[in-house]
Write a protein that holds these residues in place. Structure first.
Motif: not given
Lengths: 315, 256
Positions: B54-58
């Protein structure tokens, strides 16, 4: 003396149906030492637990200092200190912190001088920074007492305080209990040791099978129920009690050398004069005479026995 | 009743905190090491192959889940042990004979357990900043989620501690119930990544709402609406309080 604890019709039936208390009535006076005496499973600990809040009563009422233990438990419980039978103590905590915790738990503000006084009175001051687990069994029992005294209770319950305690420590405990009484603390202790009750208590309550059989002044109880025995040692052994002496209800010792006469020491007439006259008339030579008072142990056993018989008769 | 007896509450709270500080090494070291391992494995090794969620670094995405995982475990374990131990060694007699009510006992024990859990959570958050970039969009909401979760799961731990009859039962529930719920509650993934049927099942997992709400306070994205999360935690907290009230009313497992 004013009354400090009023127990009326106290009942406790456990979930498994066991009836530990069957309607106990007991009034405890302020400043006295009351000993509750009874065999194992008589209901002593349940009675104490119900008053202190560890067990929910199934019937009856209890007030402490005029406060109901259920509806006004805060006021009632803050008057009470409890020393349980088992040594249950936080092992890793320091002695002094354990005692401080008890004071705080009972809602009292910090008072280091009181904590010091209690620890010194119990010879624990030198050990105050030790961990509880490092102390001996006797010392641990003293910590339990210190905890119970930390919030300055007016009533102290001691559940079998000297069980498994050596003679020296027992004497120390007794001294401490007397000192506390002198300071105006009311003390209720349970015990197996009749000697303890006899020596310590102002009054003794005898409890068996969930019923309080009696509560009496210790001296009065001994006086009232203390039967005496007269042992008559005779020169020639007898095979049986001579018929001339049959009316006295004597028993003969196994070796036939002693006649034992039981009488009530408090009765107007003991029947002793008549007995001695009859012995002389029967031509027996008396070598020695001795009397002895029955101990509380015997008194107690008789009470419990009579109680059991009365119950059987009722059924 | 005239208000709460704060002297008694504080006595319990201090006593419990003292135990925490006695074992400070293992209280803090073990969760920190566990968390570092998670970062190395999930953030570094596996996370490198996952672009973003969702657009966030894992690596950043899993931080809220990891914090929640530790917070839940700590809260439950601390509170459960805190009340189980006096029951086990018998010192509970003193609590029962003291002039205090159930609310005061609970505030003392649960307060201490939640404090410790929050402390560990804070340490893990700080540790995380050494590994990944972290921004918090809604710091107040984050704090609210942390505190509410710590308190409500400490309450659950308290119930567990009273229920437990031995040490085995004490560790069984956290191990068999809580850990799976956290792992399946989206600690390491978004439920959008699950197959259709499983996503539906996950909505029955209460921990999902905690993690989702908590993650929202960091990144502004969530599996469920934040107010639903908040409502879920509040409901859970109220349910736990109800159970504890009933326990003290009936004396269940503590008072014959």
């Amino acid at each position: 003396m004013a009354d400090i604890i009023e127990i009326r019709g106290l009942e406790k039936t456990y979930d498994d149906g066991f009836q530990a208390l069957k309607g106990v009535d007991l009034t405890i006076r302020e400043g006295e030492i009351l000993a509750l005496l009874g065999p194992n499973g008589a209901g002593k600990t349940t009675l104490i637990s119900a008053v202190c809040g560890l067990v929910t009563p199934t019937g009856g009422t209890v007030t402490v200092g005029g406060h109901d233990i259920l509806s006004d438990y805060r006021a009632a419980r803050s008057l009470i200190g409890l020393v349980p039978q088992e040594i249950t103590i936080e092992p890793f905590e320091k002695v002094i912190d354990t005692v401080r915790f008890s004071r705080g738990l009972f809602g009292r503000p910090r008072d280091e001088s009181h904590i010091e006084r209690v620890l010194r009175a119990l010879s624990l001051w030198e050990k105050r920074n030790n961990r509880n687990k490092e102390l001996s069994g006797g010392m641990k029992r003293r910590i339990l007492i210190a905890k119970a005294l930390a919030h300055e209770p007016r009533v102290l319950f001691l559940d079998e305080p000297t069980a498994g305690v050596d003679v020296t420590l027992r004497r120390e405990m007794w001294d401490l209990v007397r000192r506390l009484r002198d300071e105006g603390v009311t003390i209720i202790l349970t015990t197996h040791y009749i000697e303890e009750a006899e020596q310590m208590a102002d009054r003794i309550g005898v409890i068996d099978r969930g019923r309080l059989l009696l509560v009496e002044e210790t001296a009065g109880l001994m006086h009232k129920l203390g039967r005496k025995e007269l042992v008559v040692e005779i020169a020639e052994p007898l095979a049986a009690v001579p018929p001339a002496l049959a009316a006295h209800g004597l028993t003969l010792s196994d070796d036939g050398c002693r006649l034992i006469y039981t009488f009530d020491a408090t009765a107007e007439r003991t029947g002793m004069t008549r007995l001695m006259a009859d012995i002389a008339e029967a031509g027996l030579h008396v070598r020695d005479l001795s009397t002895r008072q029955s101990s509380l142990e015997e008194v107690f056993l008789r009470l419990v026995d009579e109680g059991a018989q009365a119950m059987e008769a009722a059924q | 009743m005239t208000g709460l007896n704060w002297t008694s509450i504080l006595a319990i709270y201090r006593f419990e905190m003292a135990r925490t500080f006695r074992t400070i090494g293992q209280s803090i070291l073990s969760p920190v090491i566990t968390t570092v391992l998670y970062f190395v494995v999930f953030g570094g090794a596996i996370g490198g192959r996952i672009e973003s969620v969702e657009g966030i670094a894992y690596g950043s995405f899993i931080v809220p889940g990891l914090v929640m995982l530790t917070l839940l475990q700590q809260a439950i374990n601390n509170a459960a042990f805190g009340i189980y131990f006096p029951k086990f060694i018998g010192t509970i007699y003193e609590l029962l004979s003291a002039p205090i009510n159930f609310l005061e006992i609970v505030i003392g024990y649960v307060g201490a357990a939640a404090t410790k859990a929050l402390g560990v959570a804070a340490i893990i958050l700080v540790t995380a900043t050494f590994f990944v970039e972290l921004t918090v969009l809604h710091p107040l909401a984050m704090l609210a989620f942390l505190v509410l979760t710590a308190v409500s799961f400490s309450l659950l731990g308290f119930i567990l501690g009273i229920w437990a009859g031995n040490f085995e039962q004490l560790t069984l529930v956290p191990l068999l119930v809580v850990t799976p719920l956290v792992f399946l509650g989206g600690a390491f993934y978004s439920i959008d990544m699950l197959p259709e049927g499983w996503a539906q099942v996950t909505y029955f997992n209460p921990v999902l709402y905690l993690i989702s709400g908590f993650r929202w306070s960091f990144f502004g994205v969530a599996d469920v609406a934040p107010w639903v999360s908040l409502l879920a935690i509040a409901g859970f907290l109220a349910a736990c309080m109800g159970v504890i009230w009933w326990i003290f009313r009936t004396g269940w497992r503590i008072k014959p």
